[in-house]
Design a protein around this motif. Sequence first.
Motif, PDB file in Angstrom:
ATOM      1  N   GLU A 143       3.483  34.664 -35.911  1.00  0.00           N
ATOM      2  CA  GLU A 143       5.169  34.344 -35.700  1.00  0.00           C
ATOM      3  C   GLU A 143       5.387  33.449 -36.806  1.00  0.00           C
ATOM      4  O   GLU A 143       4.725  32.642 -36.984  1.00  0.00           O
ATOM      5  CB  GLU A 143       5.180  33.686 -34.293  1.00  0.00           C
ATOM      6  CG  GLU A 143       4.707  34.499 -32.974  1.00  0.00           C
ATOM      7  CD  GLU A 143       4.929  34.025 -31.931  1.00  0.00           C
ATOM      8  OE1 GLU A 143       5.976  32.989 -31.530  1.00  0.00           O
ATOM      9  OE2 GLU A 143       4.212  34.390 -30.858  1.00  0.00           O
ATOM     10  N   VAL A 144       6.511  33.934 -37.426  1.00  0.00           N
ATOM     11  CA  VAL A 144       7.047  32.924 -38.320  1.00  0.00           C
ATOM     12  C   VAL A 144       8.353  32.747 -38.318  1.00  0.00           C
ATOM     13  O   VAL A 144       8.994  33.883 -37.944  1.00  0.00           O
ATOM     14  CB  VAL A 144       6.598  33.463 -39.635  1.00  0.00           C
ATOM     15  CG1 VAL A 144       7.366  32.533 -40.995  1.00  0.00           C
ATOM     16  CG2 VAL A 144       5.127  33.535 -40.064  1.00  0.00           C
ATOM     17  N   VAL A 145       8.940  31.471 -38.540  1.00  0.00           N
ATOM     18  CA  VAL A 145      10.569  31.493 -38.468  1.00  0.00           C
ATOM     19  C   VAL A 145      10.809  31.365 -40.008  1.00  0.00           C
ATOM     20  O   VAL A 145      10.369  30.594 -40.770  1.00  0.00           O
ATOM     21  CB  VAL A 145      11.089  30.319 -37.604  1.00  0.00           C
ATOM     22  CG1 VAL A 145      12.381  30.006 -37.930  1.00  0.00           C
ATOM     23  CG2 VAL A 145      10.514  30.440 -36.357  1.00  0.00           C
ATOM     24  N   LEU A 146      11.600  32.253 -40.401  1.00  0.00           N
ATOM     25  CA  LEU A 146      12.220  32.157 -41.779  1.00  0.00           C
ATOM     26  C   LEU A 146      13.724  31.930 -41.827  1.00  0.00           C
ATOM     27  O   LEU A 146      14.557  32.532 -41.317  1.00  0.00           O
ATOM     28  CB  LEU A 146      12.251  33.654 -42.580  1.00  0.00           C
ATOM     29  CG  LEU A 146      12.716  33.565 -43.691  1.00  0.00           C
ATOM     30  CD1 LEU A 146      12.215  32.574 -44.728  1.00  0.00           C
ATOM     31  CD2 LEU A 146      12.432  35.061 -44.325  1.00  0.00           C
ATOM     32  N   ARG A 147      14.059  30.759 -42.330  1.00  0.00           N
ATOM     33  CA  ARG A 147      15.383  29.996 -42.381  1.00  0.00           C
ATOM     34  C   ARG A 147      15.800  30.279 -43.792  1.00  0.00           C
ATOM     35  O   ARG A 147      15.225  29.649 -44.571  1.00  0.00           O
ATOM     36  CB  ARG A 147      15.658  28.690 -41.709  1.00  0.00           C
ATOM     37  CG  ARG A 147      16.875  28.072 -41.715  1.00  0.00           C
ATOM     38  CD  ARG A 147      16.666  26.612 -41.088  1.00  0.00           C
ATOM     39  NE  ARG A 147      17.896  26.071 -40.643  1.00  0.00           N
ATOM     40  CZ  ARG A 147      18.969  26.596 -40.207  1.00  0.00           C
ATOM     41  NH1 ARG A 147      18.880  27.561 -39.357  1.00  0.00           N
ATOM     42  NH2 ARG A 147      20.239  25.646 -40.473  1.00  0.00           N
ATOM     43  N   ILE A 148      17.024  30.895 -43.944  1.00  0.00           N
ATOM     44  CA  ILE A 148      17.795  30.818 -45.159  1.00  0.00           C
ATOM     45  C   ILE A 148      18.879  29.961 -45.412  1.00  0.00           C
ATOM     46  O   ILE A 148      19.887  30.057 -44.367  1.00  0.00           O
ATOM     47  CB  ILE A 148      17.965  32.408 -45.791  1.00  0.00           C
ATOM     48  CG1 ILE A 148      16.654  33.223 -45.333  1.00  0.00           C
ATOM     49  CG2 ILE A 148      18.714  32.461 -46.981  1.00  0.00           C
ATOM     50  CD1 ILE A 148      17.042  34.710 -45.752  1.00  0.00           C
ATOM     51  N   VAL A 149      18.788  29.115 -46.321  1.00  0.00           N
ATOM     52  CA  VAL A 149      19.692  28.067 -46.456  1.00  0.00           C
ATOM     53  C   VAL A 149      20.418  27.917 -47.733  1.00  0.00           C
ATOM     54  O   VAL A 149      20.107  28.538 -48.665  1.00  0.00           O
ATOM     55  CB  VAL A 149      19.091  26.676 -46.041  1.00  0.00           C
ATOM     56  CG1 VAL A 149      18.520  26.652 -44.608  1.00  0.00           C
ATOM     57  CG2 VAL A 149      17.900  26.371 -47.180  1.00  0.00           C
TER      58      VAL A 149
ATOM     59  N   ILE B  41      13.919  28.961 -47.237  1.00  0.00           N
ATOM     60  CA  ILE B  41      14.142  29.350 -48.545  1.00  0.00           C
ATOM     61  C   ILE B  41      15.712  29.231 -48.839  1.00  0.00           C
ATOM     62  O   ILE B  41      16.523  29.645 -48.140  1.00  0.00           O
ATOM     63  CB  ILE B  41      13.828  31.024 -48.529  1.00  0.00           C
ATOM     64  CG1 ILE B  41      12.331  31.112 -48.433  1.00  0.00           C
ATOM     65  CG2 ILE B  41      14.203  31.345 -49.787  1.00  0.00           C
ATOM     66  CD1 ILE B  41      11.831  32.798 -48.419  1.00  0.00           C
ATOM     67  N   CYS B  42      15.675  28.508 -50.022  1.00  0.00           N
ATOM     68  CA  CYS B  42      17.178  28.239 -50.357  1.00  0.00           C
ATOM     69  C   CYS B  42      17.691  29.426 -51.270  1.00  0.00           C
ATOM     70  O   CYS B  42      17.109  29.705 -52.427  1.00  0.00           O
ATOM     71  CB  CYS B  42      17.250  26.891 -51.235  1.00  0.00           C
ATOM     72  SG  CYS B  42      18.942  26.617 -51.869  1.00  0.00           S
ATOM     73  N   ALA B  43      18.607  30.125 -50.701  1.00  0.00           N
ATOM     74  CA  ALA B  43      19.026  31.435 -51.431  1.00  0.00           C
ATOM     75  C   ALA B  43      19.549  31.037 -52.895  1.00  0.00           C
ATOM     76  O   ALA B  43      19.416  31.976 -53.713  1.00  0.00           O
ATOM     77  CB  ALA B  43      20.340  32.264 -50.689  1.00  0.00           C
ATOM     78  N   PRO B  44      20.593  30.037 -52.884  1.00  0.00           N
ATOM     79  CA  PRO B  44      20.929  29.913 -54.316  1.00  0.00           C
ATOM     80  C   PRO B  44      20.033  29.466 -55.414  1.00  0.00           C
ATOM     81  O   PRO B  44      20.230  29.993 -56.669  1.00  0.00           O
ATOM     82  CB  PRO B  44      22.211  28.636 -54.153  1.00  0.00           C
ATOM     83  CG  PRO B  44      22.703  28.564 -52.693  1.00  0.00           C
ATOM     84  CD  PRO B  44      21.275  29.302 -51.981  1.00  0.00           C
ATOM     85  N   VAL B  45      19.082  28.731 -55.058  1.00  0.00           N
ATOM     86  CA  VAL B  45      17.995  28.565 -55.862  1.00  0.00           C
ATOM     87  C   VAL B  45      17.400  29.859 -56.279  1.00  0.00           C
ATOM     88  O   VAL B  45      16.830  29.962 -57.565  1.00  0.00           O
ATOM     89  CB  VAL B  45      16.964  27.438 -55.551  1.00  0.00           C
ATOM     90  CG1 VAL B  45      15.751  27.241 -56.162  1.00  0.00           C
ATOM     91  CG2 VAL B  45      17.887  26.122 -55.152  1.00  0.00           C
TER      92      VAL B  45
END
Length: 150
Positions: free
Chosen positions: A34-40, A82-86
């Motif tokens: 199980e993994v939580v992926l948060r896009i910030v 994960i930082c979308a703009p980067v």
Amino acid sequence: MIDLTLQQASASVVPEESALRVWAEAALEKQHAEVVLRIVDADESAALNAAYRGKTGPTNVLSFPFVVPDGVPNDLLGDLVICAPVVEREAADQGKPVSAHWAHMVVHGMLHLQGYDHIEDADAEIMENREIEILRGLGIENPYLEIQPE
């Protein structure tokens, strides 16, 4: 098989959840996790980077492995942020398709959750070779190749 919980906390356009799941599963080295992926966005990434790494500014991917107490059965690997703009900026700067860079960041983060690291040169070589192998299996070029100017 991976149980992926996606948290979209960014206004940026990001890959489809199905693609994120394929990339994460490609890097999974166990039967189930199980993994939580948060896009910030950049502000949240910068705050987390400062709080947990003591570094200034946003970064492409942060991994937070879950440490399972002895004797407790648990499939949670941890959280990826994960930082979308980067990711978008780095892909443009490196002349890479943005989807390929997203795949690389997901694979990179997943490997961190499974104990890979790149602090020491020998460990970096092992991790990078594993990333290259996984990405090749996904039809994505070696992310460490230098882009030749035209």
